[in-house]
Design a protein around this motif. Structure first.
Motif, PDB file in Angstrom:
ATOM      1  N   GLY A   1       1.040  -1.221  -0.093  1.00  0.00           N
ATOM      2  CA  GLY A   1      -0.603   0.149   0.136  1.00  0.00           C
ATOM      3  C   GLY A   1       0.785   1.342  -0.129  1.00  0.00           C
ATOM      4  N   THR A   2       1.671   0.775   0.432  1.00  0.00           N
ATOM      5  CA  THR A   2       3.126   2.669   0.801  1.00  0.00           C
ATOM      6  C   THR A   2       3.162   2.840  -0.862  1.00  0.00           C
ATOM      7  OG1 THR A   2       4.727   1.807   0.738  1.00  0.00           O
ATOM      8  CG2 THR A   2       3.877   1.764   2.710  1.00  0.00           C
ATOM      9  N   LEU A   3       3.939   3.800  -0.956  1.00  0.00           N
ATOM     10  CA  LEU A   3       4.132   4.571  -2.137  1.00  0.00           C
ATOM     11  C   LEU A   3       5.757   4.948  -2.222  1.00  0.00           C
ATOM     12  CD1 LEU A   3       1.240   7.224  -3.108  1.00  0.00           C
ATOM     13  CD2 LEU A   3       1.716   4.345  -4.179  1.00  0.00           C
ATOM     14  N   LEU A   4       6.236   4.592  -3.395  1.00  0.00           N
ATOM     15  CA  LEU A   4       7.749   4.899  -3.501  1.00  0.00           C
ATOM     16  C   LEU A   4       7.813   6.187  -4.345  1.00  0.00           C
ATOM     17  CD1 LEU A   4      11.183   4.029  -3.086  1.00  0.00           C
ATOM     18  CD2 LEU A   4      10.609   3.521  -4.950  1.00  0.00           C
ATOM     19  N   VAL A   5       8.276   7.515  -3.658  1.00  0.00           N
ATOM     20  CA  VAL A   5       8.230   8.660  -4.480  1.00  0.00           C
ATOM     21  C   VAL A   5       9.338   8.910  -4.016  1.00  0.00           C
ATOM     22  CG1 VAL A   5       7.233  10.959  -4.935  1.00  0.00           C
ATOM     23  CG2 VAL A   5       5.399   8.915  -4.072  1.00  0.00           C
ATOM     24  N   ASP A   6      10.404   9.573  -5.355  1.00  0.00           N
ATOM     25  CA  ASP A   6      11.070   9.980  -5.576  1.00  0.00           C
ATOM     26  C   ASP A   6      12.400   9.017  -4.461  1.00  0.00           C
ATOM     27  OD1 ASP A   6       9.582  11.785  -7.413  1.00  0.00           O
ATOM     28  OD2 ASP A   6      10.023  13.204  -6.018  1.00  0.00           O
ATOM     29  N   GLY A   7      12.069   8.701  -4.818  1.00  0.00           N
ATOM     30  CA  GLY A   7      12.801   7.425  -3.707  1.00  0.00           C
ATOM     31  C   GLY A   7      12.832   6.939  -1.718  1.00  0.00           C
ATOM     32  N   THR A   8      11.193   7.418  -1.625  1.00  0.00           N
ATOM     33  CA  THR A   8      10.358   7.934   0.096  1.00  0.00           C
ATOM     34  C   THR A   8       9.492   6.944  -0.403  1.00  0.00           C
ATOM     35  OG1 THR A   8      12.235   9.928  -0.062  1.00  0.00           O
ATOM     36  CG2 THR A   8      10.995   9.227   1.546  1.00  0.00           C
ATOM     37  N   TRP A   9       9.854   6.582   0.609  1.00  0.00           N
ATOM     38  CA  TRP A   9       8.279   5.428   1.349  1.00  0.00           C
ATOM     39  C   TRP A   9       7.657   6.212   1.865  1.00  0.00           C
ATOM     40  CZ3 TRP A   9       7.515   1.255  -1.511  1.00  0.00           C
ATOM     41  CH2 TRP A   9       8.638   0.601  -1.837  1.00  0.00           C
ATOM     42  N   TYR A  10       6.326   6.442   1.051  1.00  0.00           N
ATOM     43  CA  TYR A  10       5.094   7.471   1.922  1.00  0.00           C
ATOM     44  C   TYR A  10       4.194   6.738   1.909  1.00  0.00           C
ATOM     45  CZ  TYR A  10       7.891  11.902   0.049  1.00  0.00           C
ATOM     46  OH  TYR A  10       8.575  12.511   0.307  1.00  0.00           O
TER      47      TYR A  10
ATOM     48  N   THR B   1       5.601  24.336  -1.559  1.00  0.00           N
ATOM     49  CA  THR B   1       4.273  23.686  -1.898  1.00  0.00           C
ATOM     50  C   THR B   1       5.083  22.018  -1.558  1.00  0.00           C
ATOM     51  OG1 THR B   1       2.761  25.407  -2.370  1.00  0.00           O
ATOM     52  CG2 THR B   1       2.961  23.345  -2.794  1.00  0.00           C
ATOM     53  N   TRP B   2       6.494  22.547  -1.992  1.00  0.00           N
ATOM     54  CA  TRP B   2       7.199  21.168  -2.747  1.00  0.00           C
ATOM     55  C   TRP B   2       7.019  20.557  -1.278  1.00  0.00           C
ATOM     56  CZ3 TRP B   2      12.228  20.351  -1.281  1.00  0.00           C
ATOM     57  CH2 TRP B   2      12.775  19.274  -1.700  1.00  0.00           C
ATOM     58  N   ARG B   3       7.744  21.036  -0.230  1.00  0.00           N
ATOM     59  CA  ARG B   3       8.275  20.213   0.908  1.00  0.00           C
ATOM     60  C   ARG B   3       7.256  20.741   1.750  1.00  0.00           C
ATOM     61  NH1 ARG B   3      12.688  22.753   3.565  1.00  0.00           N
ATOM     62  NH2 ARG B   3      14.091  24.126   1.888  1.00  0.00           N
ATOM     63  N   ALA B   4       5.620  20.416   1.516  1.00  0.00           N
ATOM     64  CA  ALA B   4       4.857  20.076   2.532  1.00  0.00           C
ATOM     65  C   ALA B   4       4.118  18.328   2.244  1.00  0.00           C
ATOM     66  CB  ALA B   4       2.929  20.774   1.753  1.00  0.00           C
ATOM     67  N   ARG B   5       4.801  17.265   1.404  1.00  0.00           N
ATOM     68  CA  ARG B   5       4.656  16.163   1.413  1.00  0.00           C
ATOM     69  C   ARG B   5       6.028  15.327   2.680  1.00  0.00           C
ATOM     70  NH1 ARG B   5       6.555  14.429  -4.260  1.00  0.00           N
ATOM     71  NH2 ARG B   5       9.676  14.116  -3.652  1.00  0.00           N
ATOM     72  N   ALA B   6       6.682  16.136   3.442  1.00  0.00           N
ATOM     73  CA  ALA B   6       7.662  15.759   3.792  1.00  0.00           C
ATOM     74  C   ALA B   6       7.114  14.811   5.674  1.00  0.00           C
ATOM     75  CB  ALA B   6       8.274  16.498   4.329  1.00  0.00           C
ATOM     76  N   SER B   7       5.756  15.535   5.597  1.00  0.00           N
ATOM     77  CA  SER B   7       4.721  14.720   6.200  1.00  0.00           C
ATOM     78  C   SER B   7       3.744  13.234   6.446  1.00  0.00           C
ATOM     79  CB  SER B   7       3.684  15.915   7.177  1.00  0.00           C
ATOM     80  OG  SER B   7       3.947  17.421   7.468  1.00  0.00           O
TER      81      SER B   7
ATOM     82  N   HIS C   1      -8.767  -1.229   3.398  1.00  0.00           N
ATOM     83  CA  HIS C   1      -7.571  -0.725   4.061  1.00  0.00           C
ATOM     84  C   HIS C   1      -6.713  -1.498   3.501  1.00  0.00           C
ATOM     85  CE1 HIS C   1      -9.875   2.822   6.512  1.00  0.00           C
ATOM     86  NE2 HIS C   1     -10.567   1.945   7.147  1.00  0.00           N
ATOM     87  N   SER C   2      -5.680  -0.340   3.620  1.00  0.00           N
ATOM     88  CA  SER C   2      -4.615  -1.365   2.912  1.00  0.00           C
ATOM     89  C   SER C   2      -3.574  -1.872   3.602  1.00  0.00           C
ATOM     90  CB  SER C   2      -3.209  -0.402   1.833  1.00  0.00           C
ATOM     91  OG  SER C   2      -3.279   1.210   2.943  1.00  0.00           O
ATOM     92  N   GLU C   3      -2.399  -2.812   3.603  1.00  0.00           N
ATOM     93  CA  GLU C   3      -1.250  -3.411   4.572  1.00  0.00           C
ATOM     94  C   GLU C   3      -0.577  -2.067   5.644  1.00  0.00           C
ATOM     95  OE1 GLU C   3       1.531  -6.669   5.548  1.00  0.00           O
ATOM     96  OE2 GLU C   3       1.224  -6.709   3.801  1.00  0.00           O
ATOM     97  N   VAL C   4      -0.800  -0.694   5.502  1.00  0.00           N
ATOM     98  CA  VAL C   4       0.100  -0.112   5.747  1.00  0.00           C
ATOM     99  C   VAL C   4      -0.244   0.339   6.999  1.00  0.00           C
ATOM    100  CG1 VAL C   4       0.344   1.094   4.718  1.00  0.00           C
ATOM    101  CG2 VAL C   4       2.013   1.396   5.991  1.00  0.00           C
ATOM    102  N   CYS C   5      -1.370   0.837   6.245  1.00  0.00           N
ATOM    103  CA  CYS C   5      -2.676   1.163   7.277  1.00  0.00           C
ATOM    104  C   CYS C   5      -3.362   0.315   8.621  1.00  0.00           C
ATOM    105  CB  CYS C   5      -4.243   1.719   6.514  1.00  0.00           C
ATOM    106  SG  CYS C   5      -4.099   2.731   5.358  1.00  0.00           S
ATOM    107  N   ARG C   6      -3.334  -0.460   8.576  1.00  0.00           N
ATOM    108  CA  ARG C   6      -3.875  -2.398   9.682  1.00  0.00           C
ATOM    109  C   ARG C   6      -2.665  -2.580  10.867  1.00  0.00           C
ATOM    110  NH1 ARG C   6      -4.904  -4.597   4.074  1.00  0.00           N
ATOM    111  NH2 ARG C   6      -3.670  -6.383   5.673  1.00  0.00           N
TER     112      ARG C   6
END
Length: 325
Positions: A104-113, A137-143, A198-203
């Motif tokens: 369920g997690t996403l690998l975006v620009d080398g980082t798992w989200y 705005t670019w920095r907003a996804r760090a959370s 829900h995906s596995e990471v959510c459980r």
């Protein structure tokens, strides 16, 4: 060529510095191979690093350009991690965005989200480079990033915490109710389940990522943020600087400086040229030090005042916080 730092200075006859300056040593080449341009750069890099491992050189961060993170995992990514290196990458613009998924997690620009990362933030770096969004705005996804739970084990497997889990969540998620009401400034996750639930990471509170999951693009440091900026550009600039230095001082790119045929002879002569370039750098560096109470023989080179890596984004520094702006 593989550049690095060494604490041994083979400059026979010169006095040793009176203070510990090992952390200020210049970068020099520790291993090299000779091959045709563009011919198996990943394989040749592994050959050089195995030689360094045989000589008991320490390992650490490894900054590589686009020719290496596009290599096959079996030829570069797995061997280089098995040798003890920790790769950090930059990406071509066509490699940015969602690069993979796991549980369920996403690998975006080398980082798992988090799987609930807002869709506009999955293309944030591309949008920043094409000036569709601003740097804040670019920095907003760090959370939304998953956080390391512990150091990797001996097999390279690592535990990662959901951003809504743990004692210090970075998002508020209705699926993990302990994350709610902690801080009104935390982004609120839309916890509506899909038809599959829900995906596995959510459980779960955390997931285990084995070494091979997302190995071609995953890196320990968040692409573009301050720790990545500090390590990647410091290592890449040192490597490129030595390339230019060896070309200017030893003319390593000119074939007429090695009037002999055969890959073995060329490799031997080129090794002498590179070693002499490293000796030049160390001798010049030593001349800038005060040794045995004597003044330095020459002034150190002038350097620009470094900018704060926390103010950098992939399209440049934040104009309102950059020193001297």
């Amino acid at each position: 060529m593989v550049t690095g730092e060494t604490s041994t200075i083979p400059l026979g006859g010169r006095p040793a510095p009176t203070r510990d300056t090992s952390r200020h040593l210049p970068a020099i080449v520790l291993a090299c191979t000779v091959h045709k341009p563009g011919r198996d750069p990943a394989g040749n890099s592994i050959t050089a690093r195995k030689d360094m491992r045989h000589r008991n050189y320490p390992t650490g961060w490894l900054a590589a350009d686009h020719a290496y993170n596009a290599a096959l995992p079996d030829s570069f990514h797995i061997p280089v991690r098995d040798l003890g290196y920790r790769p950090i990458w930059d990406y071509r613009i066509d490699q940015l965005g969602i690069q993979g998924s796991h549980a369920g997690t996403l690998l975006v620009d080398g980082t798992w989200y988090c799987p609930n990362l807002p869709q506009p933030l999955t293309t944030a770096t591309t949008d920043l480079l094409t000036e569709k969004i601003d740097k804040h705005t670019w920095r907003a996804r760090a959370s939304y990033r998953l956080r390391p739970k512990a150091a990797p084990d001996h097999r390279g497997a690592r535990g990662m915490l959901c951003p809504a889990a743990g004692s210090h969540p970075t998002v508020a998620c209705p699926v993990k109710r302990r994350s709610l009401g902690r801080d009104p400034r935390l982004p609120l996750i839309d916890g509506t389940p899909t038809l599959a639930g829900h995906s596995e990471v959510c459980r779960r509170e955390s997931l285990t990522f084995t070494q091979d999951i997302g190995i071609r693009h995953w890196q320990e440091l968040d692409h573009g943020l301050a720790p990545w900026v500090h390590h990647y550009f410091r290592l890449r600039n040192r490597a490129e600087h030595f390339n230019g230095y060896a070309k200017d001082r030893e003319a390593v790119e000119r074939s007429r400086t090695r009037r002999i045929r055969g890959i073995t002879a060329q490799s031997l002569l080129l090794s002498f040229q590179i070693a002499h370039a490293g000796h030049r750098k160390l001798a010049s560096w030593l001349d800038t030090l005060q040794t045995n109470g004597l003044p330095a023989r020459r002034r150190p080179s002038n350097r620009h005042k470094p900018k704060n890596p926390h103010d950098r984004t992939p399209s440049g520094y934040l104009p309102d916080t950059t020193p001297g702006a």
